[in-house]
Write a protein that holds these residues in place. Sequence first.
Motif, PDB file in Angstrom:
ATOM      1  N   SER B   2      80.734  63.437   3.903  1.00 41.56           N
ATOM      2  CA  SER B   2      81.601  63.040   5.001  1.00 41.56           C
ATOM      3  C   SER B   2      82.281  61.728   4.632  1.00 41.56           C
ATOM      4  N   ARG B   3      83.484  61.527   5.135  1.00 38.45           N
ATOM      5  CA  ARG B   3      84.187  60.266   4.837  1.00 38.45           C
ATOM      6  C   ARG B   3      83.462  59.072   5.432  1.00 38.45           C
ATOM      7  N   PHE B   4      82.532  59.318   6.359  1.00 38.92           N
ATOM      8  CA  PHE B   4      81.816  58.203   6.974  1.00 38.92           C
ATOM      9  C   PHE B   4      80.662  57.698   6.103  1.00 38.92           C
ATOM     10  N   TRP B   5      80.269  58.487   5.094  1.00 38.96           N
ATOM     11  CA  TRP B   5      79.123  58.073   4.278  1.00 38.96           C
ATOM     12  C   TRP B   5      79.497  56.902   3.371  1.00 38.96           C
ATOM     13  N   SER B   6      78.553  56.014   3.125  1.00 36.53           N
ATOM     14  CA  SER B   6      78.756  54.980   2.119  1.00 36.53           C
ATOM     15  C   SER B   6      78.988  55.671   0.776  1.00 36.53           C
ATOM     16  N   PRO B   7      80.016  55.254   0.010  1.00 35.85           N
ATOM     17  CA  PRO B   7      80.320  55.964  -1.242  1.00 35.85           C
ATOM     18  C   PRO B   7      79.105  56.089  -2.166  1.00 35.85           C
ATOM     19  N   GLN B  10      76.831  59.242  -1.914  1.00 30.07           N
ATOM     20  CA  GLN B  10      77.355  60.607  -1.965  1.00 30.07           C
ATOM     21  C   GLN B  10      76.790  61.397  -3.139  1.00 30.07           C
TER      22      GLN B  10
END
Lengths: 353, 353
Positions: B2-7, B10
Amino acid sequence: MSRFWSPAIQSLVPYTPGEQPKVDGLIKLNTNENPFPPAPGVEAVLRSFDTERLRLYPDPECLALKQALAKEADLEHNQVFVGNGSDEVLALTFMALLRHTRPLLLPETSYSFYNVYIDLFNINARHIPLSDDFRIDLDDYCGENGGIIFANPNAPTSISLDLNAIETLLKRNTESVVVIDEAYVDFGAESATRLVNSYPNLLVIQTFSKSRSLAGMRVGFAFGHPELIEALERVKNSFNSYPLDMLAQQTAIAALEDHDYFKQCTRTIMETRQWTSTQLEQLGFKVLPSHTNFVFASHTRVPADTLMQYLREHKILVRHFTKPGINNHLRITIGTTNEMQSLIDCLRTHPEL
Amino acid sequence: MSRFWSPAIQSLVPYTPGEQPKVDGLIKLNTNENPFPPAPGVEAVLRSFDTERLRLYPDPECLALKQALAKEADLEHNQVFVGNGSDEVLALTFMALLRHTRPLLLPETSYSFYNVYIDLFNINARHIPLSDDFRIDLDDYCGENGGIIFANPNAPTSISLDLNAIETLLKRNTESVVVIDEAYVDFGAESATRLVNSYPNLLVIQTFSKSRSLAGMRVGFAFGHPELIEALERVKNSFNSYPLDMLAQQTAIAALEDHDYFKQCTRTIMETRQWTSTQLEQLGFKVLPSHTNFVFASHTRVPADTLMQYLREHKILVRHFTKPGINNHLRITIGTTNEMQSLIDCLRTHPEL
């Protein structure tokens, strides 16, 4: 300091929890503990638990506890995360959801552990001052950001935001996660839990330590979109697979299921808070409007640290923060009516009050 | 994703714990749990614990537990760290002591959680192959490094190193921390605890989950020089101040203090291990020499995954790893004599054995 330490930890300034004195006979109004025992079902768990099972690992998914929480909140269990106290939930949240190139926005004055996580995980952050009357103004939380976190009610100010203000923020801030730390929400504030199904970027964090009288068992939880929960699970399973022991899971379920007891305890604490606030005001304190199980108060003439020391000499512990801006306030936990009577009686004996 | 996850999270591949099935009637030889209940004193703790105290935070220092552990190990309490299972102790160790510019050295085959920590904390690491007979050769752990970690006995191989080999390493490797993960040491191996006073760079990690039958309560600990312990405390207090609940602390003390019960349980498991190994060898297995509460065995003809599936169909769970080099072995926990008899009986019914 030692050459064996990882370089990154040499400058860490750990969180300082409120004192947990090992002597008896103190009136402990310094760590926001609940004055009432946990629900009777908690004792029943300890008395009847099949001890032999402790040889086995606990359920790493904590499914029964998640299901119980989901039922209470009218959510699905994949919208629930549980951890070893809300501090662990917060730590994992900072790692999993709040570590971005853009800055994390948070109040300059809030739960001081947030800044420890920011240091520990090397997070880009921008601190936003409170208003002059110690309020969070969510209109200040705008512009590009990698996440927003605040406590509601805020700590140590005790002041809450209403749900309209929070929903306005969520409508405006759709591109990053908004974390609302509701450790104290059950003492009169409005929970954002009912917005979880509408806003996929909302994470609400709560705890069993305050309103559920289970600080001794270390259980916290979060509600959010399954994708946010999955991020937390992923980091949790990369850090510690089994953070909740069997008894923590079982006692939390027992505490959760006793609605009447919960209502009775929280209502009594709110009534005692009202009484305490009035008494403090009569003694010349300015008391912020509280929706928590503590009050945040400053005296118009006598400095807070003087009063803290005076109370301590009389075996009453309250919390004092040295941070500029709030260093003339005391954070006073709402205990039993007897404890609060002792506090007021003691303050009355102070020569300057 | 998800774009909300800390990079950074991932690409994480979390640790996969052994299955904790929710159905009854299985013989569970897959997670190295102790077949015996915890010491009787543990039940006494649950039955007599003053439940009202659970409203309070636990001692964040866990002083009573540290003192009990220090006494057992003939050390001081500031040479002891405790955590929420040895997994948390390990996670904090990787953060606090093993994150350096120079590479961490560790066995290519060992507890697979180490590699998850290496990913999570972005640690520079060099993996060193085992010998052809699955042994750690500490002569291979040389050259500039930012730390050394291995399990002794090693997992999942079950093979232990003797203390001379470890002391030789410590004499040679003085400039970085050496972490020895002794989760299984009580089943016949030699602990490096008695080297702690001589080597300021030695950290020994143990757990209550195996030999103390307390997997359900999540308690791990470490022994080391006060400066190493201080690093762990500093990171722990920057992550979660109160990771051990009151009952975890109390039950661990009760388990620790019953020496006779501990000796009896570990001795029985070692005897059952001997019997099991002999039986497996008679069925055509090659069994590595174990100093743990499990055996690591491969059959000369039948592939390990075939046998794992066969046992599973007969309600016996064992652990199989898909990692190349060990993917033709089964890790079989030593249970009760009855459980091991059932295992052997079941294997005897396999058409190819």
